[in-house]
Design a protein around this motif. Structure first.
Motif, PDB file in Angstrom:
ATOM      1  N   TYR A  18      42.597  31.858  38.204  1.00  0.00           N
ATOM      2  CA  TYR A  18      42.405  32.740  36.971  1.00  0.00           C
ATOM      3  C   TYR A  18      41.713  33.235  35.757  1.00  0.00           C
ATOM      4  CZ  TYR A  18      44.866  36.378  34.139  1.00  0.00           C
ATOM      5  OH  TYR A  18      45.405  37.334  33.406  1.00  0.00           O
ATOM      6  N   HIS A 153      37.246  41.067  43.982  1.00  0.00           N
ATOM      7  CA  HIS A 153      39.073  41.656  43.262  1.00  0.00           C
ATOM      8  C   HIS A 153      39.958  42.215  44.814  1.00  0.00           C
ATOM      9  CE1 HIS A 153      37.982  42.333  38.992  1.00  0.00           C
ATOM     10  NE2 HIS A 153      37.603  41.333  39.481  1.00  0.00           N
ATOM     11  N   HIS A 154      38.397  42.201  45.519  1.00  0.00           N
ATOM     12  CA  HIS A 154      39.509  42.980  46.812  1.00  0.00           C
ATOM     13  C   HIS A 154      39.012  42.044  48.479  1.00  0.00           C
ATOM     14  CE1 HIS A 154      40.274  46.401  44.413  1.00  0.00           C
ATOM     15  NE2 HIS A 154      38.318  46.633  43.639  1.00  0.00           N
ATOM     16  N   TYR A 164      37.632  48.294  34.927  1.00  0.00           N
ATOM     17  CA  TYR A 164      38.472  49.705  34.997  1.00  0.00           C
ATOM     18  C   TYR A 164      38.329  50.437  33.988  1.00  0.00           C
ATOM     19  CZ  TYR A 164      40.471  44.810  36.494  1.00  0.00           C
ATOM     20  OH  TYR A 164      40.489  43.983  37.099  1.00  0.00           O
ATOM     21  N   SER A 239      38.283  34.688  39.635  1.00  0.00           N
ATOM     22  CA  SER A 239      38.754  36.207  39.797  1.00  0.00           C
ATOM     23  C   SER A 239      39.730  36.868  38.321  1.00  0.00           C
ATOM     24  CB  SER A 239      39.766  36.828  40.623  1.00  0.00           C
ATOM     25  OG  SER A 239      40.231  37.882  40.318  1.00  0.00           O
ATOM     26  N   CYS A 240      39.089  37.628  37.632  1.00  0.00           N
ATOM     27  CA  CYS A 240      39.598  38.296  35.676  1.00  0.00           C
ATOM     28  C   CYS A 240      41.451  38.751  36.306  1.00  0.00           C
ATOM     29  CB  CYS A 240      39.324  39.294  35.102  1.00  0.00           C
ATOM     30  SG  CYS A 240      39.288  41.055  35.932  1.00  0.00           S
ATOM     31  N   SER A 241      41.386  39.431  37.535  1.00  0.00           N
ATOM     32  CA  SER A 241      43.079  39.821  38.645  1.00  0.00           C
ATOM     33  C   SER A 241      43.260  38.358  39.006  1.00  0.00           C
ATOM     34  CB  SER A 241      42.574  41.021  38.203  1.00  0.00           C
ATOM     35  OG  SER A 241      44.026  41.150  39.000  1.00  0.00           O
ATOM     36  N   GLU A 244      45.016  42.414  41.404  1.00  0.00           N
ATOM     37  CA  GLU A 244      44.875  43.280  41.751  1.00  0.00           C
ATOM     38  C   GLU A 244      44.113  42.754  43.721  1.00  0.00           C
ATOM     39  OE1 GLU A 244      41.006  46.439  41.159  1.00  0.00           O
ATOM     40  OE2 GLU A 244      40.688  44.572  40.467  1.00  0.00           O
ATOM     41  N   PRO A 245      44.201  41.308  43.689  1.00  0.00           N
ATOM     42  CA  PRO A 245      43.390  40.670  45.216  1.00  0.00           C
ATOM     43  C   PRO A 245      45.740  40.805  45.807  1.00  0.00           C
ATOM     44  CG  PRO A 245      42.660  39.335  43.420  1.00  0.00           C
ATOM     45  CD  PRO A 245      43.152  40.456  42.373  1.00  0.00           C
ATOM     46  N   ASP A 248      46.191  44.421  46.882  1.00  0.00           N
ATOM     47  CA  ASP A 248      45.531  44.679  47.877  1.00  0.00           C
ATOM     48  C   ASP A 248      45.519  44.354  49.496  1.00  0.00           C
ATOM     49  OD1 ASP A 248      44.000  46.396  46.507  1.00  0.00           O
ATOM     50  OD2 ASP A 248      41.864  45.639  46.974  1.00  0.00           O
TER      51      ASP A 248
END
Length: 256
Positions: A18, A153-154, A164, A239-241, A244-245, A248
Motif C-alpha cells: 500500500y 490498479h485494475h 482521479y 499501489s496507491c489504492s 480499487e483493486p 474490481d
C-alpha cells in the motif's frame, strides 16, 4: 457466498504493497497510516502486503507492532525499526535489508531484487508489453525476484483514466492479474511470446481460477506452481489504492 479458489488465493496472497502517499492518490501521511490499519483489519487483509514509506517520513510515522514496512531510500539508512522489512532504491545493489533495485536488471548485484515500473499518471509512463515481457523473462532466467510499482490498479488490462481527476488522460493500463500470471508462466519456463500474450490479454474470462490450477487459453499452472512463483519470484506490487483493486476483483465475481 463466493468461495475463493485456491489458485486465485495463491496468486493474490500478500500481493499489494500500500503506497497511498504516492500519485495519483497522493494522500497525507495520517490518512495513509489510518488506511493501512483499516485494511489490515478488513476481510481482504490476506491480499495486503507492506506499507510503502519514504525514509524521510519514517520519523513521522508511529508504527504499530503488526505493521510491515518497505522503505524507499537513497542509500544505507542505518538502524531501523523492526517493522521495516525491505528497502527500495535506485542503487543497483543490496543494502542492509532485502533490497528492490529500480535499476537495469543486468547491473543489479549483491543478491538484490529487481523493481520494475509498470505505469504512471501519463500515457507515456506505461511501458509497452514487449519490454515488460522481456523484463519478466530475463528476471526469471536470472532467478531474480522482483516487485512492480505504479499503474496496476485494475486486475485486467484495460483502457482507464490514469488519475482521479475529472479531466484525467486515459490509456491502456496493465492488469495486475496479467502481470503476475505472466510472471508465473515466465518463472516456470514459458517462452517470452507467451509471457507477452498473457500481458496483452483483455478478457477476464480467459483466466479460469480453479481449486487446483489456473487455466489460460489452453495452458495451466497448478496451485503449488503459482505459490512457488509468488514466493520465489513475483513478490508484490505497489499501489496507491487498496480499495480499487479489491473492488474490481469483486465486480469480476472473483471475491465475495
Amino acid at each position: 457466498m463466493t468461495r475463493i479458489p485456491e489458485s486465485l488465493r495463491a496468486l493474490l496472497a500478500n500481493l499489494i504493497d500500500y503506497a497511498g502517499l504516492y500519485p495519483p492518490a497522493a494522500l497525507a501521511l495520517p490518512a495513509v497510516l489510518a488506511n493501512y490499519e483499516t485494511y489490515l483489519a478488513s476481510a481482504e487483509s490476506w491480499m495486503l502486503n507492506r506499507l510503502v514509506l519514504p525514509a524521510a517520513k519514517l520519523p513521522e510515522a508511529p508504527l504499530r507492532d503488526n505493521w510491515r514496512v518497505t522503505l524507499l531510500v537513497d542509500g544505507e539508512p542505518g538502524p531501523l525499526p523492526a517493522q521495516v522489512e525491505t528497502l527500495e532504491t535506485r542503487l543497483p545493489h543490496r543494502l542492509s535489508l532485502p533490497t528492490y533495485c529500480e535499476a537495469p536488471i543486468g547491473g543489479i548485484a549483491g543478491g538484490a531484487f529487481a523493481k520494475v515500473r509498470t505505469g504512471g499518471v501519463t500515457p507515456e509512463a506505461i511501458p509497452p508489453s514487449e519490454p515488460l515481457a522481456d523484463f519478466l523473462s530475463e528476471a526469471a532466467s536470472r532467478r531474480m525476484a522482483f516487485k512492480a510499482t505504479a499503474g496496476l490498479h485494475h486486475p485486467i488490462r484495460s483502457r482507464r483514466p490514469l488519475t482521479y481527476a475529472t479531466d484525467s488522460p486515459c490509456a491502456t493500463m496493465h492488469g495486475f492479474v496479467n502481470v503476475f500470471v505472466a510472471a508465473a508462466f515466465a518463472w516456470h519456463g514459458a517462452e517470452c511470446v507467451v509471457v507477452r500474450d498473457v500481458l496483452n490479454e483483455q478478457e477476464a474470462g480467459a483466466f479460469q481460477f480453479l481449486p487446483g490450477e489456473l487455466h489460460w487459453r489452453g495452458r495451466s499452472l497448478a496451485t503449488p506452481a503459482l505459490q512457488s512463483a509468488r514466493r520465489d519470484f513475483a513478490h508484490s506490487f505497489g499501489s496507491c489504492s487498496f480499495v480499487e483493486p479489491v473492488a474490481d476483483l469483486r465486480i469480476l465475481g472473483w471475491l465475495p
